[in-house]
Design an enzyme around this catalytic site. Structure first.
Site, PDB file in Angstrom:
ATOM      1  N   LYS A  79       0.832  -1.207   0.000  1.00  7.32           N
ATOM      2  CA  LYS A  79       0.000   0.000   0.000  1.00  7.32           C
ATOM      3  C   LYS A  79       0.870   1.262   0.000  1.00  7.32           C
ATOM      4  CE  LYS A  79      -4.122   1.784   2.414  1.00  7.32           C
ATOM      5  NZ  LYS A  79      -5.053   1.535   3.545  1.00  7.32           N
ATOM      6  N   SER A 154      -9.639   1.740   2.577  1.00  7.61           N
ATOM      7  CA  SER A 154      -8.725   2.503   1.751  1.00  7.61           C
ATOM      8  C   SER A 154      -7.654   1.671   1.057  1.00  7.61           C
ATOM      9  CB  SER A 154      -8.043   3.579   2.613  1.00  7.61           C
ATOM     10  OG  SER A 154      -7.278   3.004   3.659  1.00  7.61           O
ATOM     11  N   SER A 178     -10.197  -0.720   6.630  1.00  9.70           N
ATOM     12  CA  SER A 178      -9.606  -0.500   5.313  1.00  9.70           C
ATOM     13  C   SER A 178      -8.928  -1.711   4.686  1.00  9.70           C
ATOM     14  CB  SER A 178      -8.599   0.654   5.377  1.00  9.70           C
ATOM     15  OG  SER A 178      -9.264   1.868   5.610  1.00  9.70           O
TER      16      SER A 178
END
Length: 470
Positions: A79, A154, A178
């Protein structure tokens, strides 16, 4: 099975047998990424130069009989908020400095030690401020099952890339759901481990709400990856060592008590979501678990999360300075502006409320070893919006009441696919355990995966995905 949807364990067995090499697999990943990036926008950056070096080194280890373990030569993505030395981690934001990181995050170091091949970084919204996948810096990520839908967030690019067969593995982070929400929206397995089980650097703007963890297509891969990254690192003084994680084995669930919790707030779960939870409860009961409905007291959790979340967003904006304000996502600014009247006393009270909430769940787990819930009130909805159209909701947190309480308490929570609705939207379920019960959650998630068929069966080997150019 398509070569694009092999698990990490299948890849490693192929490496060991000499049927495939890490170099061949990296070429496949790069070709697949180049093909699908224009359709999905999963990657914020591809680090092909260093990935080739890592893949060639792994290939030599396999040829020499010196492989480092079950991730050696396996491609993985990271990420965009996790630092990799020499690369810029933007956190999905236009307001972050364009300065390369000077050191790896602990997770990156553990992966490199294990021989994993780090392909690059994945798209996320601005500082992970919301549960969908549009970023001011990188644009909008789309769901591989239906490109009109959001993949969630996210960890949006992480989930989209794994579901699309770019890589078998990805690392996300989870401050209010997330990892679990995009895993649920994309038909994947994802776990938010017990807080502190995975070391993190640097600290999140959302403090101890945020956890790092894996997203995969199979629960077995989830266990293998979690075992690799869940090693202590003294750069994170809050991390703690624990027992090694094991790949779940088929077993009866006799003696396991499962509490089913469905209705937690003003927006009830949709019928297909409720049906998936009930179907999962029946599967667990058929394996010997004792399953019963429970009342879950999450009173005060939303108010507590709101204050801490808004304060974190306000800190991000304040540190950037007023001249950077226009660069931020509107949702992040909305939360930041709501923090203007928060006081230190309110913040202290919110932290105390976390302890109270954790105590209530600890009492619940005296009777129920595991809590079974939806992941979200709804399957994936239209892309480029924070909330489902016509829902009457005011915030993305309204459709995520089942995830954020466990960021407040630090408990482990896992998502596993449990079906697909009539619109070809995956539906996941969530299992929650007391602190340190991560292995139990992996074991139960594997049992659910065996009954649902998991990503492979639900996607029909990827054939139900929306990956053809328009």
């Amino acid at each position: 099975m398509s070569e694009h949807f092999q698990s990490a364990q299948q890849l490693v067995r192929a490496y060991a047998a000499g049927e495939r090499s890490p170099v061949q697999e990296l070429q496949r990943v790069l070709d697949r990424t180049a093909e699908l990036q224009p359709l999905l926008n999963a990657m914020s950056r591809t680090d092909a130069d260093t990935a080739w070096v890592q893949a060639r080194a792994a290939e030599q280890r396999w040829r020499g009989g010196a492989a480092r373990g079950p991730l050696d030569g396996v491609p993985i993505t990271i990420k965009d908020n996790i630092p990799i030395a020499g690369r810029v981690a933007r956190g999905g934001s236009r307001a972050t400095p364009d300065t390369p990181a000077v050191q790896n995050g602990p997770v990156v170091d553990r992966l490199l030690e294990a021989g994993a091949v780090i392909v690059g970084a994945t798209v996320m919204p601005d500082w992970g401020c919301k549960g969908v996948g549009d970023s001011p810096q990188w644009g909008t990520t789309r769901n591989p099952w239906d490109r009109r839908l959001t993949p969630g967030g996210s960890s949006s690019g992480a989930a989209a890339g794994v579901a699309a067969g770019m890589t078998a593995l990805s690392i996300g982070s989870d401050g209010a759901g997330s990892i679990r929400m995009p895993a649920g929206f994309c038909g994947l397995a994802g776990i938010k481990p017990t807080y502190g089980r995975v070391a993190a650097l640097p600290g999140s703007a959302f403090g101890s709400l945020s956890h790092q963890g894996p997203i995969t297509r199979t629960v077995s891969d989830l266990a293998v990856l979690l075992d690799v990254i869940a090693q202590p690192d003294d750069r994170d003084g809050m991390c703690w060592p624990g027992p090694r994680f094991q790949v779940p084995q088929e077993r009866a669930l006799t003696g396991v008590r499962v509490g089913v919790g469905l209705d937690w707030g003003p927006f009830p779960a949709e019928p297909d979501v409720r049906e998936a939870v009930h179907r999962t409860a029946e599967w667990l009961a058929a394996r010997g678990a004792t399953v019963q409905p429970v009342q879950v007291d999450v009173s005060g959790a939303r108010e507590t999360l709101d204050l801490l979340w808004e304060s974190g967003c306000a800190s991000v904006v304040a540190k950037a300075g007023p001249e950077q304000r226009e660069l931020f996502d509107d949702t992040l600014l909305y939360f930041a502006d709501r923090a203007a009247n928060h006081t230190a006393v309110q913040y202290a009270d919110a932290m105390a409320a976390r302890t109270t909430l954790a105590g209530r769940f600890a009492q619940l787990h005296r009777d129920s070893h595991v809590l079974l819930t939806p992941v979200t009130t709804t399957p994936a909805f239209d892309v480029d919006t924070d909330i489902p159209a016509g829902s009457g909701m005011g915030s993305w947190l309204d459709w995520a009441p089942y995830t954020y309480p466990f960021n407040l308490t630090g408990q482990p929570a896992i998502t596993v696919p449990a079906g697909v609705d009539g619109r070809n939207r995956p539906i996941g379920v969530q299992l929650v355990g007391p602190r340190f019960a991560d292995q139990l959650l992996l074991d139960l998630a594997a049992a659910i995966e065996a009954d649902s068929g998991g990503f492979e069966a639900l996607s029909e080997g990827g054939r139900r995905l929306d990956l053809e150019p328009s």
